[in-house]
Design a protein around this motif. Structure first.
Motif, short mmCIF file in Angstrom:
data_model
loop_
_atom_site.label_atom_id
_atom_site.label_comp_id
_atom_site.label_asym_id
_atom_site.label_seq_id
_atom_site.Cartn_x
_atom_site.Cartn_y
_atom_site.Cartn_z
N VAL A 60 -8.15 3.69 -66.25
CA VAL A 60 -7.61 2.35 -66.50
C VAL A 60 -7.71 1.52 -65.22
O VAL A 60 -8.17 0.36 -65.26
CB VAL A 60 -6.15 2.42 -67.03
N CYS A 64 -9.97 -1.89 -64.42
CA CYS A 64 -9.45 -3.11 -63.77
C CYS A 64 -10.28 -3.46 -62.53
O CYS A 64 -10.54 -4.63 -62.27
CB CYS A 64 -7.98 -2.93 -63.39
N THR A 111 -2.83 -11.32 -72.58
CA THR A 111 -2.82 -10.41 -71.43
C THR A 111 -4.23 -10.31 -70.83
O THR A 111 -4.39 -10.35 -69.61
CB THR A 111 -2.31 -9.01 -71.83
N SER A 126 -5.02 -4.94 -62.03
CA SER A 126 -4.06 -3.87 -62.30
C SER A 126 -2.69 -4.17 -61.71
O SER A 126 -1.67 -3.92 -62.35
CB SER A 126 -4.58 -2.52 -61.81
N ARG A 129 -1.06 -6.96 -63.80
CA ARG A 129 -0.54 -6.43 -65.07
C ARG A 129 0.71 -5.59 -64.84
O ARG A 129 1.66 -5.66 -65.62
CB ARG A 129 -1.63 -5.61 -65.77
N LYS A 130 0.73 -4.84 -63.76
CA LYS A 130 1.84 -3.93 -63.47
C LYS A 130 3.18 -4.66 -63.35
O LYS A 130 4.22 -4.13 -63.71
CB LYS A 130 1.56 -3.16 -62.18
N ASP A 134 4.40 -1.29 -68.00
CA ASP A 134 3.31 -0.32 -68.19
C ASP A 134 2.30 -0.83 -69.22
O ASP A 134 2.64 -1.63 -70.10
CB ASP A 134 3.87 1.02 -68.67
N TRP A 135 1.09 -0.32 -69.12
CA TRP A 135 0.07 -0.61 -70.11
C TRP A 135 0.53 -0.07 -71.45
O TRP A 135 1.20 0.97 -71.51
CB TRP A 135 -1.25 0.05 -69.74
N GLU A 139 -3.33 -2.09 -75.68
CA GLU A 139 -4.11 -2.85 -74.70
C GLU A 139 -5.35 -2.10 -74.21
O GLU A 139 -6.17 -2.68 -73.50
CB GLU A 139 -3.23 -3.21 -73.50
N LEU A 143 -8.77 -3.95 -73.09
CA LEU A 143 -9.15 -3.81 -71.69
C LEU A 143 -10.62 -3.42 -71.58
O LEU A 143 -11.39 -4.01 -70.81
CB LEU A 143 -8.27 -2.78 -70.99
#
Length: 178
Positions: A60, A64, A111, A126, A129-130, A134-135, A139, A143
């Motif tokens: 992940v 990103c 998002t 990343s 988004r954090k 959490d993811w 998503e 992504l």
């Protein structure tokens, strides 16, 4: 003043695996396949099943990183023509995602647009988004689709189906030499 979303603070993740996934999707589309090759799907499922939580999070983060690197290249390319990457890339990618309701649910689009804007302004996707938690499972496909669409956009701009993959491969090779 440094931002907590500055890429220097972000984990690079497993960029190689993320690139392999995106390159595989690009090749399938370019070969005219709309469905995944059954053998490729089996291998991907087997690989995914063998991953632990850390490896999954690394992929992940790697995705990103790809988004960041693709947007950085696009930003420089558009600036060379006195154009704004956010103005020229984000709306078309959002419109494309809206046409992909099976892969990108509508609630994930904001998002993904935020990730593109963050990367387009030089922030780590990343870390950006954090700050919102959490993811989510929902998503993950969006992504991947975002990274895929960016790579395909670069390939169309350069009229070279392998340009985006080579761009990242060369960057990874030069970082290994350092």
């Amino acid at each position: 003043m440094s931002s907590p979303c500055d890429p220097q603070y972000a984990p690079a993740g497993d960029v190689g695996t993320a690139l392999m996934v995106i390159d595989s999707r690009l090749k399938a589309i370019y070969d005219g396949r709309t469905e995944a090759d059954p053998e490729q799907k089996r291998l991907t499922d087997q690989f995914t099943a063998s991953m632990g939580a850390k490896e999954f999070h690394d992929v992940v983060d790697g995705t990103c990183t790809l988004i960041f690197m693709f947007m950085k290249w696009l930003r420089m390319a558009y600036e060379d023509h006195d154009k704004d990457v956010i103005e020229y890339v984000v709306p078309s990618l959002v419109a494309t995602m809206r046409m992909m309701p099976k892969s990108v649910r509508p609630e994930a689009i904001p998002t993904m647009a935020g990730l593109l804007v963050a990367a387009g302004t030089g922030l780590s996707p990343s870390l950006w988004r954090k700050q919102y938690g959490d993811w989510t499972t929902g998503e993950m496909n969006p992504l991947e689709a975002t990274a895929f669409l960016l790579a395909e956009h670069i390939n169309r701009l350069t009229d070279d189906r392998d340009f985006a993959t080579r761009l990242i491969s060369k960057a990874l090779s030069s970082s290994d030499e350092d």
